[in-house]
Design a protein around this motif. Sequence first.
Motif, mmCIF file in Angstrom:
data_model
loop_
_atom_site.group_PDB
_atom_site.id
_atom_site.type_symbol
_atom_site.label_atom_id
_atom_site.label_comp_id
_atom_site.label_asym_id
_atom_site.label_seq_id
_atom_site.Cartn_x
_atom_site.Cartn_y
_atom_site.Cartn_z
ATOM 1 N N LEU A 6 0.850 -1.187 0.000
ATOM 2 C CA LEU A 6 0.000 0.000 0.000
ATOM 3 C C LEU A 6 0.885 1.237 0.000
ATOM 4 O O LEU A 6 1.760 1.375 0.855
ATOM 5 C CB LEU A 6 -0.920 0.011 1.213
ATOM 6 C CG LEU A 6 -1.828 -1.200 1.387
ATOM 7 C CD1 LEU A 6 -2.755 -0.988 2.571
ATOM 8 C CD2 LEU A 6 -2.621 -1.502 0.129
ATOM 9 N N ILE A 59 -3.080 0.458 -4.261
ATOM 10 C CA ILE A 59 -2.748 -0.958 -4.093
ATOM 11 C C ILE A 59 -1.768 -1.328 -5.206
ATOM 12 O O ILE A 59 -2.091 -1.216 -6.391
ATOM 13 C CB ILE A 59 -3.997 -1.849 -4.185
ATOM 14 C CG1 ILE A 59 -5.043 -1.450 -3.147
ATOM 15 C CG2 ILE A 59 -3.597 -3.325 -4.024
ATOM 16 C CD1 ILE A 59 -6.397 -2.122 -3.350
ATOM 17 N N ALA A 103 -5.250 -6.518 0.479
ATOM 18 C CA ALA A 103 -5.103 -5.072 0.658
ATOM 19 C C ALA A 103 -5.857 -4.584 1.888
ATOM 20 O O ALA A 103 -5.360 -3.735 2.636
ATOM 21 C CB ALA A 103 -5.578 -4.330 -0.590
#
Length: 144
Positions: A6, A59, A103
């Motif tokens: 991230l 992401i 994620a």
Amino acid sequence: MTDVALIPWSEDDLDLLRRANTPELMDQLGGPETDDEVRARHERYLRLGREGAAHQFRIVIPDHPEGVGIVGYWQREWRGEPVLEAGWSVEAAHRGRGIAPAAVIEMLRTARERGDRLPVHAFPRVDNPASNSVCRKAGFRLVG
């Protein structure tokens, strides 16, 4: 688990937000936005990030540093209590590979590392089986 990273939302992420502005990806949010609305949302993500009221992330997966989706959380009130709301979107070409749950799990870990201690909720519609599956895989419990 799928390998994701991230990257905090930045000025460079406007194109990612534009790529997410498709009928398929925006169907649960009222449909695609105009370019002015996309730009305004990008600026809002940047401003809320600076203020600490929300945290959006690009992401990234191996071989795709430009990003394949968006995940984030922001402050809101639910049932009269302050909470954090989580949301995510993964581009169609990268769905079905476990990217969204990975994620979201990484986002939750990041939130805790930042010291965010409010309960985290997600509010997918009941007719969105993919997002409901992400919730289950990321460890959310159905509370209403």
